[in-house]
Enzyme design. Structure first.
Site, PDB file in Angstrom:
ATOM      1  N   HIS A 288       0.864  -1.178   0.000  1.00 25.11           N
ATOM      2  CA  HIS A 288       0.000   0.000   0.000  1.00 25.11           C
ATOM      3  C   HIS A 288       0.900   1.227   0.000  1.00 25.11           C
ATOM      4  O   HIS A 288       1.638   1.460   0.958  1.00 25.11           O
ATOM      5  CB  HIS A 288      -0.888  -0.015   1.253  1.00 25.11           C
ATOM      6  N   HIS A 331      -0.127   2.516  11.847  1.00 25.71           N
ATOM      7  CA  HIS A 331       0.744   3.665  11.616  1.00 25.71           C
ATOM      8  C   HIS A 331       0.925   4.475  12.897  1.00 25.71           C
ATOM      9  O   HIS A 331       0.000   4.627  13.695  1.00 25.71           O
ATOM     10  CB  HIS A 331       0.099   4.556  10.538  1.00 25.71           C
ATOM     11  N   GLU A 337      -3.299  14.010  11.957  1.00 27.37           N
ATOM     12  CA  GLU A 337      -4.317  13.645  10.982  1.00 27.37           C
ATOM     13  C   GLU A 337      -5.716  13.953  11.512  1.00 27.37           C
ATOM     14  O   GLU A 337      -6.170  13.341  12.474  1.00 27.37           O
ATOM     15  CB  GLU A 337      -4.216  12.159  10.638  1.00 27.37           C
ATOM     16  N   TYR A 346     -15.348   4.563   5.111  1.00 27.94           N
ATOM     17  CA  TYR A 346     -13.889   4.581   4.965  1.00 27.94           C
ATOM     18  C   TYR A 346     -13.378   3.155   5.074  1.00 27.94           C
ATOM     19  O   TYR A 346     -13.809   2.393   5.944  1.00 27.94           O
ATOM     20  CB  TYR A 346     -13.286   5.474   6.047  1.00 27.94           C
ATOM     21  N   HIS A 367      -2.598   4.233  15.202  1.00 28.13           N
ATOM     22  CA  HIS A 367      -3.910   4.061  14.598  1.00 28.13           C
ATOM     23  C   HIS A 367      -3.795   3.090  13.427  1.00 28.13           C
ATOM     24  O   HIS A 367      -2.716   2.646  13.058  1.00 28.13           O
ATOM     25  CB  HIS A 367      -4.486   5.401  14.143  1.00 28.13           C
TER      26      HIS A 367
END
Length: 433
Positions: A288, A331, A337, A346, A367
């Site tokens: 990704h 992450h 963010e 989402y 997160h």
């Protein structure tokens, strides 16, 4: 020249251009900016969005040719009704998520309905971002300008008709609008009520990001940004002019419409962009990629590659990576963010993150996908599939975002947000690779 969905509205195409537009033929002076006598008896006025001596590629300024100069106004007085504001909340490293904010029952126009969510700098600072959710149920009859920063509007519910000094544009959910610092405008509601998100950029004006190895095409293409053509109002009637200055609302009463610019030329302009035209880039092999590939607009800092704010979207896209955990990875980020959702769901959150809602993951706040999403992704058949009917976005900042007292105390703050990761199991087995 482009025509949008409304037959009476026209736009100029491009980003960062030196545009020119006139509502009356010959209203623009030829060969100079400030003639002794401007055409039609107009006044010449300069609106500067950057310092005079910035590099030419970064200059933002527009010459306006208007019926009356902006200097024609009485003293501003502080309004009794002030926007929700106040000191930022105390230090809070927790991950935060909010359900959608309700639209007020009492009559509320666009500038009355700002709910401060997070910020990382006071309004007088030359960098930083303040983020709001707006809610409105009546059109503005007054005119507004924001001395504190450039405004990025992200509608989630309801179409907006935005009458600016330079012209009129209509914006619907899945489109965005940007209004330069200090530009006067009025917001009219086309659907009775509206809700969305605002990023107030105190730093360098937003621009489209460099593409690097991507090449000369991709992401948000310059031709898809639309700036309205000149349009003026000649009304002679009382109108309130409100300015936001260091977070407070001050107002004066004019005897004429301040949206009286007959012609203009320059680069400091309002514009809109349709997020559905974003040319999404992704992997065609494995893994990704970093979410920076989804950047629509960026406000840079003096440190190359470090943004004051990035505006990033997560649009419909094909997922084809082989042997890959396809949702956004777990992450811990140097950046901060703030996320919102315009429609759909989402792909990293199966439940709880709703259109009109928001989340905040601060610097080094761990997160990633919730337990349900993670379980499904590990077991998924990795055939190509399309993530469709969705549009999430992120305001990502380099300075730490601190939630407002209103955001921390509102009933929409989800007390159980951490529980979406609570059932992540340990699947480690040292005897099986």
């Amino acid at each position: 020249m482009n025509r949008d969905t409304s037959p009476d509205l026209h736009y100029l195409s491009g980003f960062g251009n030196e545009f020119a537009s006139e509502a009356l033929p010959g209203a623009l002076p030829v060969g100079q900016n400030s003639p002794q006598k401007a055409p039609y008896g107009l006044y010449a006025e300069l609106l500067s969005g950057t310092a005079f001596t910035m590099a030419r590629s970064e200059l933002r300024r527009t010459w306006l040719y208007r019926i009356r100069p902006s200097a024609l106004h009485p003293r501003f007085e502080r309004l009794a009704r002030q926007p929700l504001s106040g000191p930022l909340g105390g230090i809070n490293p927790n991950r935060l998520r909010w359900s959608p904010q309700p639209i007020p029952a009492e009559p509320t126009d666009f500038i009355e309905g700002w709910l401060p969510m997070v910020a990382n700098a006071a309004a007088e600072k030359p960098a930083g971002v303040s983020i709001y959710i707006y809610r409105a149920n009546r059109s503005m009859e007054r005119v507004f300008f924001n001395a504190d920063g450039e405004l990025l509007l992200v509608p989630e519910q309801g179409r907006l008709r935005i009458a600016t000094e330079l012209g009129v544009m209509e914006v619907e959910p899945l489109e965005i609008a940007v209004i330069p610092r200090g530009m006067k405008f009025r917001v009219e509601l086309l659907d009775g009520q509206a809700r969305g998100y605002i990023a107030e950029n105190h730093g360098a004006p937003l621009r489209i990001p460099d593409l690097g190895p991507i090449g000369s095409n991709g992401l948000a293409n310059p031709r898809d940004f639309l700036t309205p053509v000149a349009h003026y109002e000649e009304a002679e009637a009382p109108v309130q002019l409100v300015q936001k200055f260091l977070g407070e609302h001050w107002a004066c009463e004019l005897q004429h419409s301040p949206l009286d610019v007959v012609a203009w030329h320059g680069s400091n302009v309002p514009y809109k962009y349709d997020l559905r035209r974003f040319n999404t880039i992704g992997t065609v092999s494995f893994d990704h990629p970093d979410p920076s590939i989804f950047t629509v607009l960026t406000s840079p800092t003096s440190v190359h590659g470090l943004a004051n704010m990035d505006f990033v979207i997560f649009p419909p896209r094909w997922m084809v990576a082989e042997n890959t955990f396809r949702p956004p990875w777990f992450h811990r980020n140097l950046m901060n963010e703030f996320m919102g959702l315009i429609n759909g769901a989402y792909d990293a959150k199966a439940e709880g993150f709703l259109p009109g809602g928001a989340s905040l993951h601060g610097v080094m706040s761990a997160h990633g996908p919730d337990a349900e999403t993670c379980e499904k992704a590990i077991a998924a058949d990795l055939a190509p599939h399309k993530i469709d009917n969705t549009m999430a976005f992120m305001f990502e900042t380099s300075q730490v975002l601190r939630p407002s007292l209103q955001a921390l105390e509102c009933p929409q703050l989800q007390a159980d947000y951490d529980s979406c990761w609570a059932t992540l199991p340990s699947t480690f087995n040292p005897n099986r690779r």
